[in-house]
Design a protein around this motif. Structure first.
Motif, short mmCIF file in Angstrom:
data_model
loop_
_atom_site.label_atom_id
_atom_site.label_comp_id
_atom_site.label_asym_id
_atom_site.label_seq_id
_atom_site.Cartn_x
_atom_site.Cartn_y
_atom_site.Cartn_z
N THR A 141 0.44 3.24 77.69
CA THR A 141 -0.46 2.16 77.30
C THR A 141 -0.28 1.78 75.83
O THR A 141 -0.64 0.66 75.43
CB THR A 141 -1.92 2.57 77.54
N ARG A 142 0.27 2.67 75.03
CA ARG A 142 0.44 2.39 73.59
C ARG A 142 1.56 1.39 73.30
O ARG A 142 1.75 0.98 72.17
CB ARG A 142 0.70 3.69 72.83
N LEU A 143 2.29 1.00 74.34
CA LEU A 143 3.38 0.04 74.16
C LEU A 143 2.94 -1.40 74.38
O LEU A 143 3.76 -2.32 74.31
CB LEU A 143 4.55 0.37 75.10
N PHE A 144 1.63 -1.59 74.63
CA PHE A 144 1.14 -2.92 74.97
C PHE A 144 0.00 -3.36 74.05
O PHE A 144 -0.76 -2.55 73.53
CB PHE A 144 0.63 -2.94 76.42
N HIS A 145 -0.12 -4.68 73.90
CA HIS A 145 -1.28 -5.27 73.26
C HIS A 145 -2.42 -5.31 74.28
O HIS A 145 -2.19 -5.15 75.49
CB HIS A 145 -0.96 -6.69 72.79
N PRO A 146 -3.66 -5.55 73.82
CA PRO A 146 -4.79 -5.60 74.76
C PRO A 146 -4.64 -6.64 75.87
O PRO A 146 -5.19 -6.46 76.96
CB PRO A 146 -5.98 -5.94 73.84
N ASP A 147 -3.87 -7.71 75.63
CA ASP A 147 -3.70 -8.73 76.67
C ASP A 147 -2.57 -8.41 77.64
O ASP A 147 -2.24 -9.22 78.51
CB ASP A 147 -3.48 -10.11 76.03
N GLY A 148 -1.96 -7.23 77.51
CA GLY A 148 -0.91 -6.82 78.43
C GLY A 148 0.48 -7.24 78.04
O GLY A 148 1.44 -6.94 78.76
N THR A 149 0.65 -7.92 76.91
CA THR A 149 1.98 -8.26 76.43
C THR A 149 2.57 -7.06 75.70
O THR A 149 1.86 -6.20 75.19
CB THR A 149 1.96 -9.48 75.50
N TRP A 150 3.89 -7.02 75.64
CA TRP A 150 4.59 -5.89 75.05
C TRP A 150 4.56 -5.95 73.52
O TRP A 150 4.68 -7.02 72.93
CB TRP A 150 6.06 -5.89 75.49
N LYS A 151 4.42 -4.80 72.91
CA LYS A 151 4.69 -4.69 71.48
C LYS A 151 6.20 -4.79 71.28
O LYS A 151 6.98 -4.37 72.14
CB LYS A 151 4.17 -3.37 70.92
N CYS A 152 6.61 -5.34 70.16
CA CYS A 152 8.04 -5.48 69.88
C CYS A 152 8.31 -5.13 68.42
O CYS A 152 7.39 -4.99 67.62
CB CYS A 152 8.50 -6.92 70.16
N GLY A 153 9.58 -4.99 68.08
CA GLY A 153 9.98 -4.80 66.70
C GLY A 153 9.32 -3.61 66.04
O GLY A 153 9.23 -2.52 66.61
N ASP A 154 8.87 -3.82 64.81
CA ASP A 154 8.29 -2.73 64.02
C ASP A 154 7.06 -2.14 64.70
O ASP A 154 6.82 -0.93 64.61
CB ASP A 154 7.90 -3.24 62.63
#
Length: 282
Positions: free
Chosen positions: A205-218
């Motif tokens: 779950t730590r790889l996502f933003h609250p809206d379900g989109t992926w974290k990217c980059g830094d």
């Protein structure tokens, strides 16, 4: 095609002749979880032109473990029937708590299908933007599918024992902290609590933003770093049954790194009295 595509990009590509869209939603049947019918939800509303992938139908029929990858014949047969064959670009999406499009992505790459992407934000983002939906079962034109590899990036228990013995890869566990430490019992009966000794815990779950989109980059790199994981070193991802481990593998891919997935994961390891186990924090 980039590995992670936006809703805007996909909306512009809907009429492309070589593009296939697959709903890879799968609701893990854990004890006590409220049942959901992925096929019925697909029929009630899906992306235009999409087909329902039915990951349960791709699982190895001969394995006693849940969700393990099929053999090449079973894989090719199902892919062909769904029209997800040679010469196509495939975009996967889901509407599932465990972000199961990543599992489909790992499976396709294991058999040599590399022109595959995941829709960022999945069905929820597409709906939130009020983009068009279709209803019904969906139609697929069969297309020949040729597995080019078998089991690429997939680890079995023997391989995990070797990694544990020689330290040749970092073992990263995608389960919740409570299940990793053993504070919370495994939801499947007969499975010991805890984790593989020496592994790190990075809840998917730590790889996502609250809206379900992926974290990217830094931001994505920070999630790995905060868990004590160095993506530049070899990675072996594990979880409960190989599904959310695939989320971590896709996250590593977004960082330009490749990771392997332990297919049997804790369901296999935790059920074997002979495997070493640890409890507590990493």
């Amino acid at each position: 095609m980039e590995p992670l595509v936006s809703t805007a990009w996909l909306a512009d590509q809907l009429d492309a002749r070589d593009l296939r869209i697959a709903d890879a939603s799968y609701h893990v049947p854990l004890p006590g979880a409220a049942p959901r019918d992925a096929a019925a939800e697909f029929a009630a509303g899906h992306l235009p032109g999409a087909i329902f992938m039915d990951l349960d139908g791709f699982a190895d029929r001969d394995s006693p473990l849940p969700s393990t990858l099929p053999g090449p014949a079973q894989f090719a047969s199902r892919m062909s029937r769904l029209g997800l064959g040679d010469g196509t670009r495939i975009v996967l999406y889901d509407d599932a708590a465990h972000h199961t499009a990543a599992r489909a992505w790992v499976m396709l790459r294991a058999f040599g299908f590399t022109d595959v992407a995941i829709l960022d934000g999945g069905l929820a983002k597409w709906k939130a933007e009020e983009r068009p939906l279709e209803t019904g079962a969906g139609e697929a034109k069969p297309r020949h599918a040729t597995p080019r590899t078998q089991g690429s990036g997939i680890l079995d228990k023997a391989a995990m024992r070797t990694i544990l013995a020689d330290g040749s890869a970092q073992i990263v566990d995608a389960r919740s902290a409570a299940r990793f430490t053993g504070e919370e019992a495994d939801p499947r009966p007969g499975i010991a609590p805890g984790h593989i000794p020496g592994s790190r815990n990075l809840p998917y779950t730590r790889l996502f933003h609250p809206d379900g989109t992926w974290k990217c980059g830094d931001e994505l790199a920070a999630a790995f770093a905060q868990a004590g994981v160095d993506p530049s070193r070899p990675l072996a991802m594990t979880c409960g049954s190989g599904i959310t481990a695939s989320v971590l593998a896709f996250g590593a891919h977004l960082l330009g790194r490749e990771a392997s997935v332990y297919d049997g994961s804790w369901t296999e390891w935790g059920a074997d009295p002979s495997t070493p186990k640890a409890v507590g924090a990493a």
